[in-house]
Design a protein around this motif. Structure first.
Motif, PDB file in Angstrom:
ATOM      1  N   THR A 100     -41.669 -38.111 -26.286  1.00  0.00           N
ATOM      2  CA  THR A 100     -41.775 -39.388 -25.575  1.00  0.00           C
ATOM      3  C   THR A 100     -40.871 -40.426 -26.216  1.00  0.00           C
ATOM      4  O   THR A 100     -40.904 -41.587 -25.847  1.00  0.00           O
ATOM      5  CB  THR A 100     -43.234 -39.902 -25.588  1.00  0.00           C
ATOM      6  N   GLU A 101     -40.062 -39.997 -27.168  1.00  0.00           N
ATOM      7  CA  GLU A 101     -39.206 -40.891 -27.944  1.00  0.00           C
ATOM      8  C   GLU A 101     -37.814 -41.022 -27.323  1.00  0.00           C
ATOM      9  O   GLU A 101     -37.345 -40.113 -26.641  1.00  0.00           O
ATOM     10  CB  GLU A 101     -39.057 -40.362 -29.375  1.00  0.00           C
ATOM     11  N   THR A 102     -37.172 -42.145 -27.611  1.00  0.00           N
ATOM     12  CA  THR A 102     -35.796 -42.358 -27.188  1.00  0.00           C
ATOM     13  C   THR A 102     -34.880 -42.214 -28.394  1.00  0.00           C
ATOM     14  O   THR A 102     -35.131 -42.815 -29.434  1.00  0.00           O
ATOM     15  CB  THR A 102     -35.619 -43.754 -26.554  1.00  0.00           C
ATOM     16  N   TYR A 103     -33.854 -41.424 -28.230  1.00  0.00           N
ATOM     17  CA  TYR A 103     -32.850 -41.222 -29.267  1.00  0.00           C
ATOM     18  C   TYR A 103     -31.500 -41.731 -28.776  1.00  0.00           C
ATOM     19  O   TYR A 103     -31.294 -41.887 -27.567  1.00  0.00           O
ATOM     20  CB  TYR A 103     -32.740 -39.733 -29.639  1.00  0.00           C
ATOM     21  N   ALA A 104     -30.603 -41.992 -29.700  1.00  0.00           N
ATOM     22  CA  ALA A 104     -29.240 -42.388 -29.378  1.00  0.00           C
ATOM     23  C   ALA A 104     -28.312 -41.263 -29.794  1.00  0.00           C
ATOM     24  O   ALA A 104     -28.430 -40.732 -30.894  1.00  0.00           O
ATOM     25  CB  ALA A 104     -28.875 -43.670 -30.115  1.00  0.00           C
ATOM     26  N   ARG A 105     -27.403 -40.893 -28.902  1.00  0.00           N
ATOM     27  CA  ARG A 105     -26.438 -39.833 -29.202  1.00  0.00           C
ATOM     28  C   ARG A 105     -25.118 -40.460 -29.623  1.00  0.00           C
ATOM     29  O   ARG A 105     -24.632 -41.405 -28.999  1.00  0.00           O
ATOM     30  CB  ARG A 105     -26.203 -38.945 -27.991  1.00  0.00           C
ATOM     31  N   TYR A 106     -24.552 -39.889 -30.693  1.00  0.00           N
ATOM     32  CA  TYR A 106     -23.264 -40.321 -31.234  1.00  0.00           C
ATOM     33  C   TYR A 106     -22.339 -39.111 -31.287  1.00  0.00           C
ATOM     34  O   TYR A 106     -22.800 -37.971 -31.381  1.00  0.00           O
ATOM     35  CB  TYR A 106     -23.436 -40.880 -32.645  1.00  0.00           C
ATOM     36  N   ARG A 107     -21.031 -39.379 -31.247  1.00  0.00           N
ATOM     37  CA  ARG A 107     -20.045 -38.294 -31.312  1.00  0.00           C
ATOM     38  C   ARG A 107     -18.916 -38.682 -32.248  1.00  0.00           C
ATOM     39  O   ARG A 107     -18.427 -39.803 -32.239  1.00  0.00           O
ATOM     40  CB  ARG A 107     -19.489 -37.999 -29.916  1.00  0.00           C
ATOM     41  N   LEU A 108     -18.503 -37.698 -33.052  1.00  0.00           N
ATOM     42  CA  LEU A 108     -17.339 -37.817 -33.935  1.00  0.00           C
ATOM     43  C   LEU A 108     -16.279 -36.889 -33.371  1.00  0.00           C
ATOM     44  O   LEU A 108     -16.505 -35.690 -33.235  1.00  0.00           O
ATOM     45  CB  LEU A 108     -17.713 -37.400 -35.356  1.00  0.00           C
ATOM     46  N   TRP A 109     -15.126 -37.456 -33.012  1.00  0.00           N
ATOM     47  CA  TRP A 109     -14.030 -36.676 -32.440  1.00  0.00           C
ATOM     48  C   TRP A 109     -13.078 -36.206 -33.524  1.00  0.00           C
ATOM     49  O   TRP A 109     -12.831 -36.926 -34.493  1.00  0.00           O
ATOM     50  CB  TRP A 109     -13.263 -37.504 -31.414  1.00  0.00           C
ATOM     51  N   ALA A 110     -12.527 -35.022 -33.337  1.00  0.00           N
ATOM     52  CA  ALA A 110     -11.493 -34.506 -34.248  1.00  0.00           C
ATOM     53  C   ALA A 110     -10.241 -35.355 -34.089  1.00  0.00           C
ATOM     54  O   ALA A 110      -9.938 -35.851 -33.012  1.00  0.00           O
ATOM     55  CB  ALA A 110     -11.185 -33.051 -33.930  1.00  0.00           C
ATOM     56  N   HIS A 111      -9.527 -35.520 -35.184  1.00  0.00           N
ATOM     57  CA  HIS A 111      -8.281 -36.319 -35.144  1.00  0.00           C
ATOM     58  C   HIS A 111      -7.104 -35.439 -34.884  1.00  0.00           C
ATOM     59  O   HIS A 111      -6.979 -34.366 -35.242  1.00  0.00           O
ATOM     60  CB  HIS A 111      -8.088 -37.064 -36.468  1.00  0.00           C
TER      61      HIS A 111
END
Length: 143
Positions: A132-143
Motif C-alpha cells: 500500500t506504499e508509494t515508492y519513487a523510481r530513479y534511473r542511472l544512465w550509462a555514459h
C-alpha cells in the motif's frame, strides 16, 4: 577500528544487520531470488556485515537493491564513496544501459542520496510491489 572490506554477498550476512532485515524464512526467499541474478557484495568490518547490496540484471538493465545497518547509515562517506565507485564499474563490466532503484517516497534522505549518486527521478509508484506504499523510481544512465 577494524578494517572495512568488500566481500562477496552471502545470504547469512543479512542476519547480522542491525536492525534485522528479515526473519530466516524471508531471508531464504530473498537469497534464492537475488543471489544468482547478478553481482552482490557486503561491506564487512571485523567479520560483521555492515550492509549488503547488488544488482539484478535483466536485458541489459540492472535493478539495484541494498540493505544497510544502522552502523553503516552512520558512516555516510564510506557508504557513498563505495557506491559511487562501484556503480560505474558494474555498469561497464556488465554492459548495462542503466540501473534503476526505488526508494520509499517519504524517505527523503534515500532519495537525495540516489540523486547524489547520479540517479534521476522517473516516476512515483503507488502500491509498489503489491504494497500500500508509494515508492519513487530513479534511473542511472550509462555514459
Amino acid at each position: 577500528m577494524a578494517e572495512v572490506v568488500v566481500a562477496a554477498f552471502e545470504p547469512a550476512h543479512l542476519v547480522d544487520l542491525e536492525p534485522p532485515v528479515f526473519d530466516r524464512r524471508q531471508m531464504q526467499r530473498f537469497a534464492a531470488g537475488y543471489r544468482t541474478s547478478g553481482p552482490a557484495f557486503t561491506l564487512m568490518e571485523g567479520g560483521r556485515a555492515l550492509g549488503s547490496g547488488g544488482l539484478v540484471i535483466e536485458d541489459g538493465e540492472g535493478r539495484a537493491w541494498a540493505f544497510l545497518s544502522t552502523a553503516l547509515r552512520g558512516r555516510p562517506l564510506l557508504l557513498h564513496r563505495t557506491a559511487k565507485r562501484a556503480l560505474p564499474a558494474l555498469m561497464q563490466h556488465y554492459e548495462l544501459t542503466s540501473i534503476v532503484a526505488e526508494a520509499h517516497a517519504d524517505f527523503v534522505s534515500a532519495r537525495r542520496w540516489l540523486e547524489r549518486l547520479g540517479f534521476h527521478f522517473e516516476e512515483c509508484l503507488p502500491g509498489f510491489a503489491g504494497t500500500t506504499e508509494t515508492y519513487a523510481r530513479y534511473r542511472l544512465w550509462a555514459h
